[in-house]
Design a protein around this motif. Sequence first.
Motif, mmCIF file in Angstrom:
data_model
loop_
_atom_site.group_PDB
_atom_site.id
_atom_site.type_symbol
_atom_site.label_atom_id
_atom_site.label_comp_id
_atom_site.label_asym_id
_atom_site.label_seq_id
_atom_site.Cartn_x
_atom_site.Cartn_y
_atom_site.Cartn_z
ATOM 1 N N ILE A 53 37.146 34.046 34.832
ATOM 2 C CA ILE A 53 36.635 33.351 33.658
ATOM 3 C C ILE A 53 35.418 32.516 34.025
ATOM 4 C CG2 ILE A 53 37.171 31.543 31.968
ATOM 5 C CD1 ILE A 53 40.070 32.604 32.026
ATOM 6 N N ASP A 54 35.489 31.846 35.176
ATOM 7 C CA ASP A 54 34.405 30.969 35.601
ATOM 8 C C ASP A 54 33.125 31.739 35.916
ATOM 9 O OD1 ASP A 54 33.100 28.636 36.384
ATOM 10 O OD2 ASP A 54 33.863 28.742 38.436
ATOM 11 N N SER A 55 33.272 32.869 36.594
ATOM 12 C CA SER A 55 32.088 33.630 37.010
ATOM 13 C C SER A 55 31.629 34.634 35.960
ATOM 14 C CB SER A 55 32.371 34.354 38.321
ATOM 15 O OG SER A 55 33.358 35.341 38.135
ATOM 16 N N GLY A 56 32.511 35.033 35.077
ATOM 17 C CA GLY A 56 32.155 36.011 34.053
ATOM 18 C C GLY A 56 32.237 37.447 34.530
ATOM 19 N N VAL A 57 32.762 37.664 35.732
ATOM 20 C CA VAL A 57 32.911 39.015 36.281
ATOM 21 C C VAL A 57 34.312 39.510 35.937
ATOM 22 C CG1 VAL A 57 32.882 40.411 38.378
ATOM 23 C CG2 VAL A 57 31.339 38.454 38.163
ATOM 24 N N THR A 58 34.388 40.479 35.054
ATOM 25 C CA THR A 58 35.694 40.955 34.595
ATOM 26 C C THR A 58 36.392 41.857 35.601
ATOM 27 O OG1 THR A 58 34.656 42.796 33.443
ATOM 28 C CG2 THR A 58 35.024 40.779 32.174
ATOM 29 N N ALA A 59 35.694 42.294 36.642
ATOM 30 C CA ALA A 59 36.331 43.129 37.660
ATOM 31 C C ALA A 59 37.404 42.355 38.416
ATOM 32 C CB ALA A 59 35.289 43.658 38.636
ATOM 33 N N TYR A 60 37.282 41.028 38.454
ATOM 34 C CA TYR A 60 38.308 40.219 39.110
ATOM 35 C C TYR A 60 39.642 40.288 38.369
ATOM 36 C CZ TYR A 60 34.651 38.127 41.987
ATOM 37 O OH TYR A 60 33.632 37.919 42.878
ATOM 38 N N LEU A 61 39.611 40.548 37.093
ATOM 39 C CA LEU A 61 40.858 40.678 36.348
ATOM 40 C C LEU A 61 41.641 41.903 36.797
ATOM 41 C CD1 LEU A 61 39.701 39.627 32.786
ATOM 42 C CD2 LEU A 61 40.961 38.284 34.467
ATOM 43 N N ASP A 62 40.943 42.973 37.159
ATOM 44 C CA ASP A 62 41.626 44.149 37.706
ATOM 45 C C ASP A 62 42.331 43.805 39.013
ATOM 46 O OD1 ASP A 62 40.660 45.629 35.589
ATOM 47 O OD2 ASP A 62 38.914 46.383 36.711
ATOM 48 N N ILE A 63 41.674 43.000 39.830
ATOM 49 C CA ILE A 63 42.286 42.567 41.087
ATOM 50 C C ILE A 63 43.533 41.730 40.808
ATOM 51 C CG2 ILE A 63 41.919 41.147 43.143
ATOM 52 C CD1 ILE A 63 38.944 41.978 42.950
ATOM 53 N N ALA A 64 43.457 40.858 39.827
ATOM 54 C CA ALA A 64 44.609 40.026 39.470
ATOM 55 C C ALA A 64 45.777 40.883 38.979
ATOM 56 C CB ALA A 64 44.211 39.004 38.411
ATOM 57 N N ILE A 65 45.479 41.905 38.205
ATOM 58 C CA ILE A 65 46.540 42.796 37.701
ATOM 59 C C ILE A 65 47.197 43.549 38.848
ATOM 60 C CG2 ILE A 65 46.959 44.874 36.333
ATOM 61 C CD1 ILE A 65 44.853 43.811 34.362
ATOM 62 N N VAL A 66 46.406 44.072 39.774
ATOM 63 C CA VAL A 66 46.964 44.802 40.923
ATOM 64 C C VAL A 66 47.810 43.869 41.786
ATOM 65 C CG1 VAL A 66 46.342 45.972 43.066
ATOM 66 C CG2 VAL A 66 45.179 46.573 40.947
ATOM 67 N N LEU A 67 47.343 42.642 41.983
ATOM 68 C CA LEU A 67 48.105 41.677 42.770
ATOM 69 C C LEU A 67 49.437 41.348 42.095
ATOM 70 C CD1 LEU A 67 48.115 39.773 45.217
ATOM 71 C CD2 LEU A 67 47.000 38.091 43.771
ATOM 72 N N ALA A 68 49.428 41.164 40.793
ATOM 73 C CA ALA A 68 50.664 40.852 40.067
ATOM 74 C C ALA A 68 51.644 42.028 40.113
ATOM 75 C CB ALA A 68 50.342 40.483 38.632
ATOM 76 N N LEU A 69 51.134 43.241 39.970
ATOM 77 C CA LEU A 69 52.017 44.413 40.023
ATOM 78 C C LEU A 69 52.600 44.613 41.417
ATOM 79 C CD1 LEU A 69 50.065 46.962 37.815
ATOM 80 C CD2 LEU A 69 52.216 45.814 37.287
ATOM 81 N N THR A 70 51.804 44.367 42.444
ATOM 82 C CA THR A 70 52.304 44.483 43.816
ATOM 83 C C THR A 70 53.393 43.449 44.083
ATOM 84 O OG1 THR A 70 50.131 45.266 44.504
ATOM 85 C CG2 THR A 70 51.606 44.519 46.232
ATOM 86 N N ALA A 71 53.194 42.232 43.604
ATOM 87 C CA ALA A 71 54.210 41.187 43.768
ATOM 88 C C ALA A 71 55.485 41.554 43.024
ATOM 89 C CB ALA A 71 53.670 39.852 43.272
ATOM 90 N N PHE A 72 55.345 42.148 41.849
ATOM 91 C CA PHE A 72 56.519 42.572 41.087
ATOM 92 C C PHE A 72 57.304 43.644 41.846
ATOM 93 C CE2 PHE A 72 58.320 45.611 38.009
ATOM 94 C CZ PHE A 72 59.300 44.795 37.469
ATOM 95 N N LEU A 73 56.599 44.599 42.424
ATOM 96 C CA LEU A 73 57.282 45.637 43.199
ATOM 97 C C LEU A 73 57.971 45.056 44.426
ATOM 98 C CD1 LEU A 73 54.755 48.589 42.965
ATOM 99 C CD2 LEU A 73 56.971 48.352 41.830
ATOM 100 N N GLY A 74 57.358 44.052 45.042
ATOM 101 C CA GLY A 74 58.006 43.376 46.171
ATOM 102 C C GLY A 74 59.285 42.673 45.747
ATOM 103 N N ALA A 75 59.271 42.052 44.583
ATOM 104 C CA ALA A 75 60.474 41.382 44.081
ATOM 105 C C ALA A 75 61.581 42.387 43.785
ATOM 106 C CB ALA A 75 60.136 40.582 42.826
#
Length: 90
Positions: A53-75
């Motif tokens: 949000i701060d930088s305006g680069v929406t590609a970081y949101l894809d990284i956040a989604i992948v990180l959240a999904l990986t954490a979910f699979l770990g759980a």
Amino acid sequence: MSPLIINSIYLLLTLALLFSFIRLAKGPSLPDRVVALELITAIVTGIVGVHAIDSGVTAYLDIAIVLALTAFLGAIGFARFLERGGPRDD
């Protein structure tokens, strides 16, 4: 958003990350440590989202989604591990 709001959000997320690391190091049992690790990944996902949000680069949101999904699979993997009996002393 104003820089003051963004900086205060970063500060609060950093404090939450610090307290989560303390719980990860001290946690009396394995499930406590796993919950702290899940919380750390959620906080890091929040940091990446705020940075997007701060930088305006929406590609970081894809990284956040992948990180959240990986954490979910770990759980899920840890839950299966505990369901099958957890660590053994054989």
